[in-house]
Design a protein around this motif. Structure first.
Motif, PDB file in Angstrom:
ATOM      1  N   SER A 139       0.827  -1.196   0.000  1.00  0.00           N
ATOM      2  CA  SER A 139       0.000   0.000   0.000  1.00  0.00           C
ATOM      3  C   SER A 139       0.868   1.255   0.000  1.00  0.00           C
ATOM      4  O   SER A 139       2.025   1.232   0.433  1.00  0.00           O
ATOM      5  CB  SER A 139      -0.899  -0.002   1.247  1.00  0.00           C
ATOM      6  N   ASN A 140       0.287   2.351  -0.498  1.00  0.00           N
ATOM      7  CA  ASN A 140       0.939   3.657  -0.376  1.00  0.00           C
ATOM      8  C   ASN A 140       0.068   4.623   0.435  1.00  0.00           C
ATOM      9  O   ASN A 140       0.241   5.827   0.360  1.00  0.00           O
ATOM     10  CB  ASN A 140       1.229   4.241  -1.758  1.00  0.00           C
ATOM     11  N   ILE A 141      -0.871   4.079   1.203  1.00  0.00           N
ATOM     12  CA  ILE A 141      -1.783   4.906   1.999  1.00  0.00           C
ATOM     13  C   ILE A 141      -1.213   5.059   3.398  1.00  0.00           C
ATOM     14  O   ILE A 141      -1.544   4.314   4.321  1.00  0.00           O
ATOM     15  CB  ILE A 141      -3.196   4.272   2.050  1.00  0.00           C
ATOM     16  N   CYS A 142      -0.323   6.021   3.575  1.00  0.00           N
ATOM     17  CA  CYS A 142       0.349   6.222   4.859  1.00  0.00           C
ATOM     18  C   CYS A 142      -0.659   6.609   5.935  1.00  0.00           C
ATOM     19  O   CYS A 142      -1.483   7.503   5.739  1.00  0.00           O
ATOM     20  CB  CYS A 142       1.427   7.294   4.710  1.00  0.00           C
ATOM     21  N   GLU A 143      -0.585   5.937   7.084  1.00  0.00           N
ATOM     22  CA  GLU A 143      -1.506   6.228   8.181  1.00  0.00           C
ATOM     23  C   GLU A 143      -1.200   7.572   8.849  1.00  0.00           C
ATOM     24  O   GLU A 143      -2.101   8.229   9.375  1.00  0.00           O
ATOM     25  CB  GLU A 143      -1.440   5.115   9.227  1.00  0.00           C
ATOM     26  N   ALA A 144       0.050   7.988   8.816  1.00  0.00           N
ATOM     27  CA  ALA A 144       0.438   9.232   9.492  1.00  0.00           C
ATOM     28  C   ALA A 144       0.363  10.441   8.573  1.00  0.00           C
ATOM     29  O   ALA A 144       0.032  11.546   9.014  1.00  0.00           O
ATOM     30  CB  ALA A 144       1.863   9.096  10.038  1.00  0.00           C
ATOM     31  N   LEU A 145       0.667  10.256   7.286  1.00  0.00           N
ATOM     32  CA  LEU A 145       0.797  11.387   6.353  1.00  0.00           C
ATOM     33  C   LEU A 145      -0.077  11.203   5.122  1.00  0.00           C
ATOM     34  O   LEU A 145       0.283  11.611   4.017  1.00  0.00           O
ATOM     35  CB  LEU A 145       2.265  11.563   5.936  1.00  0.00           C
ATOM     36  N   GLY A 146      -1.237  10.600   5.318  1.00  0.00           N
ATOM     37  CA  GLY A 146      -2.166  10.424   4.211  1.00  0.00           C
ATOM     38  C   GLY A 146      -2.809  11.736   3.816  1.00  0.00           C
ATOM     39  O   GLY A 146      -2.463  12.807   4.312  1.00  0.00           O
ATOM     40  N   LEU A 147      -3.775  11.663   2.920  1.00  0.00           N
ATOM     41  CA  LEU A 147      -4.409  12.847   2.361  1.00  0.00           C
ATOM     42  C   LEU A 147      -4.971  13.749   3.461  1.00  0.00           C
ATOM     43  O   LEU A 147      -5.824  13.332   4.230  1.00  0.00           O
ATOM     44  CB  LEU A 147      -5.522  12.416   1.393  1.00  0.00           C
ATOM     45  N   GLU A 148      -4.481  14.981   3.529  1.00  0.00           N
ATOM     46  CA  GLU A 148      -4.902  15.945   4.551  1.00  0.00           C
ATOM     47  C   GLU A 148      -6.038  16.797   3.996  1.00  0.00           C
ATOM     48  O   GLU A 148      -5.893  17.445   2.982  1.00  0.00           O
ATOM     49  CB  GLU A 148      -3.692  16.792   4.930  1.00  0.00           C
ATOM     50  N   ARG A 149      -7.189  16.789   4.655  1.00  0.00           N
ATOM     51  CA  ARG A 149      -8.390  17.459   4.158  1.00  0.00           C
ATOM     52  C   ARG A 149      -8.815  18.663   4.999  1.00  0.00           C
ATOM     53  O   ARG A 149      -9.739  19.380   4.623  1.00  0.00           O
ATOM     54  CB  ARG A 149      -9.553  16.457   4.106  1.00  0.00           C
ATOM     55  N   ARG A 150      -8.150  18.915   6.120  1.00  0.00           N
ATOM     56  CA  ARG A 150      -8.637  19.942   7.041  1.00  0.00           C
ATOM     57  C   ARG A 150      -7.951  21.290   6.880  1.00  0.00           C
ATOM     58  O   ARG A 150      -8.269  22.242   7.576  1.00  0.00           O
ATOM     59  CB  ARG A 150      -8.486  19.440   8.477  1.00  0.00           C
ATOM     60  N   GLY A 151      -6.961  21.356   5.984  1.00  0.00           N
ATOM     61  CA  GLY A 151      -6.307  22.630   5.728  1.00  0.00           C
ATOM     62  C   GLY A 151      -5.265  23.023   6.754  1.00  0.00           C
ATOM     63  O   GLY A 151      -4.932  24.209   6.874  1.00  0.00           O
ATOM     64  N   VAL A 152      -4.738  22.036   7.497  1.00  0.00           N
ATOM     65  CA  VAL A 152      -3.737  22.314   8.526  1.00  0.00           C
ATOM     66  C   VAL A 152      -2.588  21.327   8.391  1.00  0.00           C
ATOM     67  O   VAL A 152      -2.649  20.383   7.605  1.00  0.00           O
ATOM     68  CB  VAL A 152      -4.350  22.221   9.939  1.00  0.00           C
ATOM     69  N   MET A 153      -1.535  21.526   9.169  1.00  0.00           N
ATOM     70  CA  MET A 153      -0.385  20.637   9.118  1.00  0.00           C
ATOM     71  C   MET A 153      -0.669  19.333   9.862  1.00  0.00           C
ATOM     72  O   MET A 153      -1.447  19.300  10.827  1.00  0.00           O
ATOM     73  CB  MET A 153       0.835  21.323   9.738  1.00  0.00           C
ATOM     74  N   HIS A 154      -0.026  18.264   9.414  1.00  0.00           N
ATOM     75  CA  HIS A 154      -0.226  16.965  10.042  1.00  0.00           C
ATOM     76  C   HIS A 154       0.190  16.979  11.516  1.00  0.00           C
ATOM     77  O   HIS A 154      -0.447  16.358  12.359  1.00  0.00           O
ATOM     78  CB  HIS A 154       0.600  15.893   9.313  1.00  0.00           C
TER      79      HIS A 154
END
Length: 376
Positions: A109-124
């Protein structure tokens, strides 16, 4: 002391979206120093992707700085960053790779649990922004926000690349072109001599075509309602072009007829969930595979009759073509340097940063593939 150890706030130009569908406004923004495990990048080139348009037109978080397909040079690094140093050439990526979570370590998989798609407009890391105007937060997009002269990203959302690679070309590999190639190679694993049908001949669809051609597909059928795309598509490997508006039958019936029962692989590159069913119906029984890559603007739920799957068809989703960005993107850059894959052919316009709204107009009109926006 080194500026790398004690970076300061930078004030620079950024194209800020203040509301859905409103023209971007060139503003002076403050860009905070990178926090632990982050890097600040001087953006050199960024290109406009269809998903930027989709999000800009929606009722998303505003004010916001869009852009995610970019190349640049590391300006400073935050505490704990050892992979990057000032002056490194990098690509940004909208989905990262921490290399530590279950998904990253799985090899599946390439779906990182920590750095996946960010949808909230803020930093991880701390769920805050690194952009502000007079103290007012300006939100991020896809953890990148490249429509700014400087941006801050998590170090896991950047990829170090060869300084020999031209930054005004390889920026396309940080999203669209890589997504299409990976869908053909990693997700579908197209076999030699197969028949492929591609719905939507934008950058992603044509990248799928390029990947299918390099894998030795015998027929690559392109489907689009814009007849202007038919001729250009041949340069990327399309062997036949179909316009659904010029057919008396549903396009899936046309495809099944001309292929003698359906394609081996079909790709939905439009972002229309209704087209997923059409793509499935265009595949053959037994082993036909449909891969969906598009981001839907409306109606995110899809429907399909169970018999399509009972007879052996497969439906797969593809995010960034299955590539693990930090592990895999450098090899794609090397392939470009060796002229094994095409990039320049996707670039239809080069635009100065000050004219960024022109890029939005061109893509909205269907008059471009990729507009590369030059920050200087």
């Amino acid at each position: 002391m080194s500026s790398i150890k004690h970076p300061h706030v930078i004030t620079c130009k950024a194209a800020v979206a203040w509301g859905a569908g409103e023209p971007l406004m060139m503003e002076q923004v403050d860009v905070s120093p990178p926090q632990p495990m982050e890097i600040r990048i001087k953006v050199v080139c960024t290109s406009l992707c269809r998903s930027d348009i989709t999000a800009w037109q929606s009722h998303a978080i505003f004010p916001r700085i869009f852009g995610h397909e970019a190349s640049g040079v590391v300006e400073s690094v935050g505490e704990g960053v050892i992979e990057f140093q000032e002056g490194d050439h990098v690509l940004t990526v909208f989905t990262g790779e921490c290399m530590k979570c279950r998904q990253c370590k799985s090899g599946k998989s390439n779906i990182c649990e920590a750095l996946g798609l960010e949808r909230r407009g803020v930093m991880h890391s701390d769920h805050k922004t690194r952009f502000s105007i007079n103290g007012k937060p300006i939100f991020h997009y896809c953890a990148v926000s490249s429509f700014s002269e400087y941006t801050v990203v998590h170090s896991g959302c950047a990829v170090k690349v060869s300084p020999l690679a031209p930054l005004d070309k390889i920026c396309l590999l940080s999203c669209g072109v890589a997504a299409g190639l990976g869908a053909a190679w990693n997700v579908a694993n197209i076999s030699k001599g197969s028949t492929v049908v591609i719905f939507g001949l934008g950058t992603v669809g044509l990248s799928v075509a390029q990947g299918a051609k390099l894998r030795g597909a015998s027929r690559i059928i392109g489907v689009d309602t814009n007849p202007k795309k038919g001729e250009k598509a041949k340069a990327f490997g399309i062997t036949e072009f179909l316009d659904p508006n010029h057919s008396d039958q549903p396009i899936q019936q046309v495809i099944k007829h001309i292929t003698g029962g359906g394609a081996d692989y079909s790709f939905e590159c439009i972002g229309d969930t209704g087209m997923i069913t059409t793509a499935l119906q265009s595949c053959c029984d037994g082993w036909g595979m449909t891969v969906t890559l598009g981001v839907p603007k409306v109606n995110p739920e899809m429907k399909a009759h169970y018999s399509l799957f009972l007879t052996g068809r497969t439906l797969k989703g593809s995010l960034f073509g299955g590539w693990k960005p930090k592990s895999d993107l450098p090899s794609l850059v090397d392939m470009y340097i060796k002229k094994e894959i095409q990039l320049e052919e996707f670039i239809t316009h080069n635009i100065p940063f000050a004219d960024i709204n022109k890029a939005f107009d061109l893509m909205g009109e269907g008059s471009c593939l990729r507009c590369v926006i030059h920050m200087k």
